[in-house]
Design an enzyme around this catalytic site. Sequence first.
Site, short mmCIF file in Angstrom:
data_model
loop_
_atom_site.label_atom_id
_atom_site.label_comp_id
_atom_site.label_asym_id
_atom_site.label_seq_id
_atom_site.Cartn_x
_atom_site.Cartn_y
_atom_site.Cartn_z
N CYS A 1 11.74 5.84 9.69
CA CYS A 1 11.84 6.22 11.10
C CYS A 1 13.29 6.49 11.47
CB CYS A 1 11.29 5.10 11.99
SG CYS A 1 9.66 4.52 11.52
N ASN B 1 0.80 -1.22 0.00
CA ASN B 1 0.00 0.00 0.00
C ASN B 1 0.83 1.27 0.00
OD1 ASN B 1 0.39 -1.28 2.72
ND2 ASN B 1 -0.23 0.77 3.39
#
Length: 394
Positions: free
Chosen positions: A342, A164
């Site tokens: 991150c 996605n």
Amino acid sequence: MPLHPDSHASTTTPMAVYFDNAATTPLDPEVLDAMLPFLREHYGNPSSIHGHGRKVRAAIENARKTIAHLINAAPAEISFTSGGTEGDNYAAFGSIRTLGLKHAVTSKLEHHAVLHTLQALEKTGDITLSYVRHDQQGRLDLEHLDELLGANGRSFVSLMHANNEIGNLNDIVAIGDICQRHQAIFHTDTVQTMGHYRHDVQKLKNHFLVGSAHKFHGPKGVGFLYRRPEVHVSPLIHGGSQERNVRAGTENVYGIIGLAKALEIAYRDMDTHQQHIQGLKDRFIARLTSEIEDVQFNGLSAHADQSLYTVLNVSLPPSGMSEMLLFNLDISRVSVSGGSACSSGADAGSHVLTALGCDPQRGAIRFSMSKYNTAEEVDYAVEQLAKMYRKVPA
């Protein structure tokens, strides 16, 4: 290709551009027309035996037949859910706990609906969890999958058809063959590809497959689960005999009607829409590489034959503007999703980009397109982004 009503440009304000279709898509007017009678006149409870209830029950069963026909399944193999997340949870919890499976395999690139579910089952001691290796572009190592299944007992495998975030397409035919060889239970999340690619469950080896209506111009809050008939698992939701004792609770009638209509339209117009949307994606790639210095593309999203034609994940050069990307685009009335790898354990960045080892200093934007988008909108979005990342002349 006509503009969606919300996409028309105003003579006094900038156009509002929506490129976040992987998150949700606008409702097709034909779908709304199909739903309206079940919001207004046909209000009976489908579990009731009187005429009002029977009329609604018949509509649900016709919707089930429509979906089954489109994916080459039997109607009894289709259960309606609240969406992809519930379908993923049902497949995982139901298979692992009902069948007594002690090992599961997934990848660190999966949607959180799968990752968090399997990690929860690992935390409770139901399973040990293994992750399939992948390269820096997100290609799965299917030899490693084969090794993991060979080294453990009968396992549950959950690997998505398409990612996605970065759009990578996985070879679910090959994955299914490996799973069959090891007698593994294979679940594939097809939320991003349902309605955009044709699925034939008779040619696949998967035991579970899920779809969510709002990803292909249907309503939110409704989806479906395909379950191969030889796999008998306990329900996730208890309290009633609806959906052949698979999912308790009064059915989301108008949602189900909209789901079936949306998938019917998607299959009817798929070739035309794919050609149109791929053209928009190609235009994005050409314009971005022309106007922004050191622009890159995450995963395989720039490879037409290896990624979703609806998704392009753009990696932008390090800049003081990176943290303000989405804000500034929103000010310009361009709606997208974004993020970066991150940079710390507390950073709520993209777990997918982190798993790929992407540079956390580079901003990322996911442009996801639909049949309602236009070339004019692509040009406008690129122009707004280029104002922040203007390519330096040679």
